[in-house]
Design a protein around this motif. Structure first.
Motif, PDB file in Angstrom:
ATOM      1  N   VAL A   5     -24.753  -9.838 -11.715  1.00 11.45           N
ATOM      2  CA  VAL A   5     -23.950 -10.701 -12.665  1.00 11.45           C
ATOM      3  C   VAL A   5     -22.432 -10.291 -12.959  1.00 11.45           C
ATOM      4  O   VAL A   5     -21.929 -11.202 -13.083  1.00 11.45           O
ATOM      5  CB  VAL A   5     -24.666 -10.539 -14.254  1.00 11.45           C
ATOM      6  CG1 VAL A   5     -24.093 -11.205 -15.401  1.00 11.45           C
ATOM      7  CG2 VAL A   5     -26.046 -11.343 -14.037  1.00 11.45           C
ATOM      8  N   GLY A   6     -22.317  -8.974 -13.404  1.00 11.23           N
ATOM      9  CA  GLY A   6     -20.913  -8.515 -13.460  1.00 11.23           C
ATOM     10  C   GLY A   6     -19.918  -8.794 -12.249  1.00 11.23           C
ATOM     11  O   GLY A   6     -18.914  -9.161 -12.399  1.00 11.23           O
ATOM     12  N   MET A   7     -20.557  -8.610 -10.798  1.00  9.81           N
ATOM     13  CA  MET A   7     -19.856  -8.758  -9.702  1.00  9.81           C
ATOM     14  C   MET A   7     -19.565 -10.149  -9.477  1.00  9.81           C
ATOM     15  O   MET A   7     -18.353 -10.704  -9.460  1.00  9.81           O
ATOM     16  CB  MET A   7     -20.519  -8.210  -8.549  1.00  9.81           C
ATOM     17  CG  MET A   7     -19.853  -8.334  -7.274  1.00  9.81           C
ATOM     18  SD  MET A   7     -20.694  -7.624  -5.709  1.00  9.81           S
ATOM     19  CE  MET A   7     -20.122  -5.853  -6.261  1.00  9.81           C
ATOM     20  N   TYR A   8     -20.419 -11.081  -9.504  1.00 10.69           N
ATOM     21  CA  TYR A   8     -20.413 -12.319  -9.281  1.00 10.69           C
ATOM     22  C   TYR A   8     -19.553 -13.136 -10.403  1.00 10.69           C
ATOM     23  O   TYR A   8     -18.892 -14.247 -10.407  1.00 10.69           O
ATOM     24  CB  TYR A   8     -21.273 -13.116  -8.623  1.00 10.69           C
ATOM     25  CG  TYR A   8     -21.825 -12.590  -7.322  1.00 10.69           C
ATOM     26  CD1 TYR A   8     -21.172 -12.969  -6.178  1.00 10.69           C
ATOM     27  CD2 TYR A   8     -22.722 -11.509  -7.235  1.00 10.69           C
ATOM     28  CE1 TYR A   8     -21.315 -12.581  -4.994  1.00 10.69           C
ATOM     29  CE2 TYR A   8     -22.865 -11.068  -5.938  1.00 10.69           C
ATOM     30  CZ  TYR A   8     -22.305 -11.419  -4.753  1.00 10.69           C
ATOM     31  OH  TYR A   8     -22.558 -10.908  -3.622  1.00 10.69           O
ATOM     32  N   GLY A   9     -19.700 -12.528 -11.703  1.00 14.34           N
ATOM     33  CA  GLY A   9     -18.870 -13.227 -12.717  1.00 14.34           C
ATOM     34  C   GLY A   9     -17.812 -12.780 -12.874  1.00 14.34           C
ATOM     35  O   GLY A   9     -16.630 -14.099 -12.981  1.00 14.34           O
ATOM     36  N   SER A  10     -17.190 -11.695 -12.207  1.00  8.35           N
ATOM     37  CA  SER A  10     -15.722 -11.474 -12.087  1.00  8.35           C
ATOM     38  C   SER A  10     -15.137 -12.331 -10.776  1.00  8.35           C
ATOM     39  O   SER A  10     -14.081 -12.841 -11.169  1.00  8.35           O
ATOM     40  CB  SER A  10     -15.809  -9.918 -11.498  1.00  8.35           C
ATOM     41  OG  SER A  10     -16.063  -9.014 -12.633  1.00  8.35           O
ATOM     42  N   ILE A  11     -15.967 -12.810  -9.888  1.00 10.10           N
ATOM     43  CA  ILE A  11     -15.330 -13.591  -8.679  1.00 10.10           C
ATOM     44  C   ILE A  11     -15.306 -14.873  -9.196  1.00 10.10           C
ATOM     45  O   ILE A  11     -14.262 -15.373  -8.988  1.00 10.10           O
ATOM     46  CB  ILE A  11     -16.714 -13.647  -7.482  1.00 10.10           C
ATOM     47  CG1 ILE A  11     -16.521 -12.143  -7.020  1.00 10.10           C
ATOM     48  CG2 ILE A  11     -16.295 -14.662  -6.764  1.00 10.10           C
ATOM     49  CD1 ILE A  11     -17.778 -12.056  -5.832  1.00 10.10           C
ATOM     50  N   TYR A  12     -16.102 -15.581 -10.233  1.00  8.81           N
ATOM     51  CA  TYR A  12     -16.091 -16.850 -10.512  1.00  8.81           C
ATOM     52  C   TYR A  12     -15.041 -16.843 -11.564  1.00  8.81           C
ATOM     53  O   TYR A  12     -14.226 -17.879 -11.708  1.00  8.81           O
ATOM     54  CB  TYR A  12     -17.171 -17.486 -11.119  1.00  8.81           C
ATOM     55  CG  TYR A  12     -18.301 -17.908  -9.993  1.00  8.81           C
ATOM     56  CD1 TYR A  12     -18.293 -19.277 -10.015  1.00  8.81           C
ATOM     57  CD2 TYR A  12     -19.264 -17.263  -9.323  1.00  8.81           C
ATOM     58  CE1 TYR A  12     -19.086 -19.991  -8.939  1.00  8.81           C
ATOM     59  CE2 TYR A  12     -20.052 -17.899  -8.313  1.00  8.81           C
ATOM     60  CZ  TYR A  12     -19.866 -19.041  -8.135  1.00  8.81           C
ATOM     61  OH  TYR A  12     -20.639 -19.837  -7.142  1.00  8.81           O
ATOM     62  N   THR A  13     -14.818 -15.868 -12.593  1.00  8.53           N
ATOM     63  CA  THR A  13     -13.753 -15.810 -13.470  1.00  8.53           C
ATOM     64  C   THR A  13     -12.368 -15.881 -12.785  1.00  8.53           C
ATOM     65  O   THR A  13     -11.460 -16.801 -13.181  1.00  8.53           O
ATOM     66  CB  THR A  13     -13.860 -14.740 -14.375  1.00  8.53           C
ATOM     67  OG1 THR A  13     -15.185 -14.616 -15.015  1.00  8.53           O
ATOM     68  CG2 THR A  13     -12.908 -14.694 -15.573  1.00  8.53           C
ATOM     69  N   ILE A  14     -12.421 -15.088 -11.803  1.00 12.32           N
ATOM     70  CA  ILE A  14     -10.974 -14.948 -10.995  1.00 12.32           C
ATOM     71  C   ILE A  14     -10.819 -16.262 -10.242  1.00 12.32           C
ATOM     72  O   ILE A  14      -9.459 -16.855 -10.536  1.00 12.32           O
ATOM     73  CB  ILE A  14     -10.879 -13.958 -10.082  1.00 12.32           C
ATOM     74  CG1 ILE A  14     -10.982 -12.304 -10.573  1.00 12.32           C
ATOM     75  CG2 ILE A  14      -9.787 -14.089  -9.134  1.00 12.32           C
ATOM     76  CD1 ILE A  14     -11.018 -11.362  -9.650  1.00 12.32           C
ATOM     77  N   ALA A  15     -11.452 -17.095  -9.839  1.00 10.39           N
ATOM     78  CA  ALA A  15     -11.483 -18.412  -9.270  1.00 10.39           C
ATOM     79  C   ALA A  15     -10.962 -19.317 -10.274  1.00 10.39           C
ATOM     80  O   ALA A  15     -10.109 -20.230  -9.870  1.00 10.39           O
ATOM     81  CB  ALA A  15     -12.796 -18.795  -8.415  1.00 10.39           C
ATOM     82  N   CYS A  16     -11.717 -19.429 -11.709  1.00  4.60           N
ATOM     83  CA  CYS A  16     -11.426 -20.247 -12.584  1.00  4.60           C
ATOM     84  C   CYS A  16      -9.931 -20.065 -13.123  1.00  4.60           C
ATOM     85  O   CYS A  16      -9.160 -20.946 -13.736  1.00  4.60           O
ATOM     86  CB  CYS A  16     -12.571 -19.830 -13.772  1.00  4.60           C
ATOM     87  SG  CYS A  16     -14.018 -20.711 -13.371  1.00  4.60           S
ATOM     88  N   ILE A  17      -9.544 -18.606 -13.065  1.00  7.29           N
ATOM     89  CA  ILE A  17      -8.067 -18.427 -13.437  1.00  7.29           C
ATOM     90  C   ILE A  17      -7.246 -19.185 -12.593  1.00  7.29           C
ATOM     91  O   ILE A  17      -6.112 -19.782 -12.982  1.00  7.29           O
ATOM     92  CB  ILE A  17      -7.725 -16.684 -13.597  1.00  7.29           C
ATOM     93  CG1 ILE A  17      -8.602 -16.153 -14.805  1.00  7.29           C
ATOM     94  CG2 ILE A  17      -6.185 -16.575 -13.691  1.00  7.29           C
ATOM     95  CD1 ILE A  17      -8.511 -14.619 -14.714  1.00  7.29           C
ATOM     96  N   ALA A  18      -7.403 -19.181 -11.248  1.00  6.24           N
ATOM     97  CA  ALA A  18      -6.438 -19.865 -10.367  1.00  6.24           C
ATOM     98  C   ALA A  18      -6.565 -21.055 -10.368  1.00  6.24           C
ATOM     99  O   ALA A  18      -5.492 -21.745 -10.239  1.00  6.24           O
ATOM    100  CB  ALA A  18      -7.093 -19.349  -8.875  1.00  6.24           C
ATOM    101  N   ALA A  19      -7.889 -21.673 -10.589  1.00  2.00           N
ATOM    102  CA  ALA A  19      -7.889 -23.268 -10.985  1.00  2.00           C
ATOM    103  C   ALA A  19      -7.209 -23.581 -12.078  1.00  2.00           C
ATOM    104  O   ALA A  19      -6.408 -24.892 -12.373  1.00  2.00           O
ATOM    105  CB  ALA A  19      -9.287 -23.813 -11.067  1.00  2.00           C
ATOM    106  N   ASP A  20      -7.162 -22.837 -13.197  1.00  2.42           N
ATOM    107  CA  ASP A  20      -6.648 -23.179 -14.535  1.00  2.42           C
ATOM    108  C   ASP A  20      -5.046 -23.084 -14.217  1.00  2.42           C
ATOM    109  O   ASP A  20      -4.197 -24.150 -14.698  1.00  2.42           O
ATOM    110  CB  ASP A  20      -6.877 -22.023 -15.531  1.00  2.42           C
ATOM    111  CG  ASP A  20      -6.033 -22.336 -16.862  1.00  2.42           C
ATOM    112  OD1 ASP A  20      -6.639 -23.290 -17.604  1.00  2.42           O
ATOM    113  OD2 ASP A  20      -5.447 -21.515 -17.137  1.00  2.42           O
TER     114      ASP A  20
END
Length: 316
Positions: free
Chosen positions: A100-115
């Protein structure tokens, strides 16, 4: 992810080497990452006092990193000790939280880029698409998705053994083609494509605008730091997962190759935890951006008040 013996191919030397290397990697990452992420949370929650889209995403990223770091002591223990069979449920919970921590970090970084992409490339629609409420809802959605996606971890270990090694030796069910395909496609390649495409278009738009303002420079640094925090830890580890999958499916049978892949996947999975430290680059530039925008706002307000006073004085 390793075993002591597979088809007369011993991995004892690899396991002994990794038992030492993991401690060398985990202890500094745990100490440095814990300090950096706690400081980041304190800054975002108490010093900045402004909940923008960026600070909400970064707070979520810091929480994900702290979750990942809190599990490293258990990983260090599991590296050097076998666990009793009655600890299967505890191990499954810890493994689930780790992913959860690992892939949560991956998705959060992707969302930062999209934002960032929406804010830079679509500024007129940004007011409709971007808001602190949208960012908070996205972070909640990330938690729900990664928790739901990692729930199959509960069946990854073989049952019935008196002892087992937590975070290692997953059963064949954990290496099924469908599961690994989903993991690589939706857990890595999908977010990677979002990150690279959004980052490339954002950087291109900033360069086309030919603005060398401090805000644009900081924005570019945020984009590059997000790329760095994603590509460096997660690309080698997912390549290792793919290679280990080929070993488990019998596509790679050479003993030396299997030993090398076992060492590579364990080493890269251990090094993937440095994302908890690399994310500090993003925290730093986001903090500078928020403080800069706040200072600019204060400057504009003070200048506006000075102009009003000057006008009222001249009229009187």
């Amino acid at each position: 992810m390793s075993g002591t013996m597979t088809s007369n191919c011993s991995f004892d030397e690899v396991d002994k080497l990794m038992a030492s290397l993991q401690l060398v990697i985990y202890i500094p990452v745990f100490v440095v990452g814990l300090v950096l992420n706690i400081v980041a949370l304190l800054v975002f929650c108490f010093l900045l006092r402004k909940w923008t889209e960026s600070t909400i995403y970064m707070t979520n990223l810091a929480i994900m990193d702290l979750l990942l770091l809190s599990l490293l002591p258990f990983k260090m223990h599991a590296t050097n000790h076998l666990w009793e069979a009655h600890h299967h449920i505890l191990c499954s919970i810890l493994e689930t939280l780790y992913f959860v921590g690992m892939y949560g970090s991956i998705y959060t970084i992707a969302c930062i880029a999209a934002d960032r992409w929406v804010a830079i490339c679509h500024p007129f629609r940004a007011k409709q698409l971007r808001s602190p409420r949208v960012a908070l809802g996205t972070c909640i959605m990330i938690w729900l998705v990664v928790i739901g996606a990692t729930s199959p971890v509960y069946g990854f270990h073989e049952q019935g053994k008196t002892t087992f090694r937590c975070f290692h030796t997953f059963s064949d069910k954990g290496w099924s083609p469908a599961l690994i395909s989903c993991l690589l496609s939706f857990g890595f390649l999908g977010p990677l494509m979002v990150l690279v495409m959004c980052s490339a278009q954002s950087i291109w738009a900033l360069r086309q605008s030919r603005k060398d303002s401090p805000k644009s420079t900081t924005c570019v640094k945020i984009i590059y730091s997000s790329l760095f925090a994603f590509l460096v830890p997660f690309t080698p580890s997912h390549l290792g997962i793919l290679l280990q999958f080929l070993v488990r499916r019998g596509m790679i049978e050479d003993c030396e190759a299997k030993r090398g892949i076992s060492l590579f996947v364990q080493l890269t999975m251990s090094l993937a935890n440095i994302t908890c430290c690399l994310d500090a680059l993003c925290y730093y530039f986001i903090t500078r951006e928020v403080r800069s925008s706040r200072d600019n706002l204060s400057f504009r307000l003070s200048r506006s008040m000075s102009q009003r006073r000057a006008t009222s004085t001249s009229e009187s």
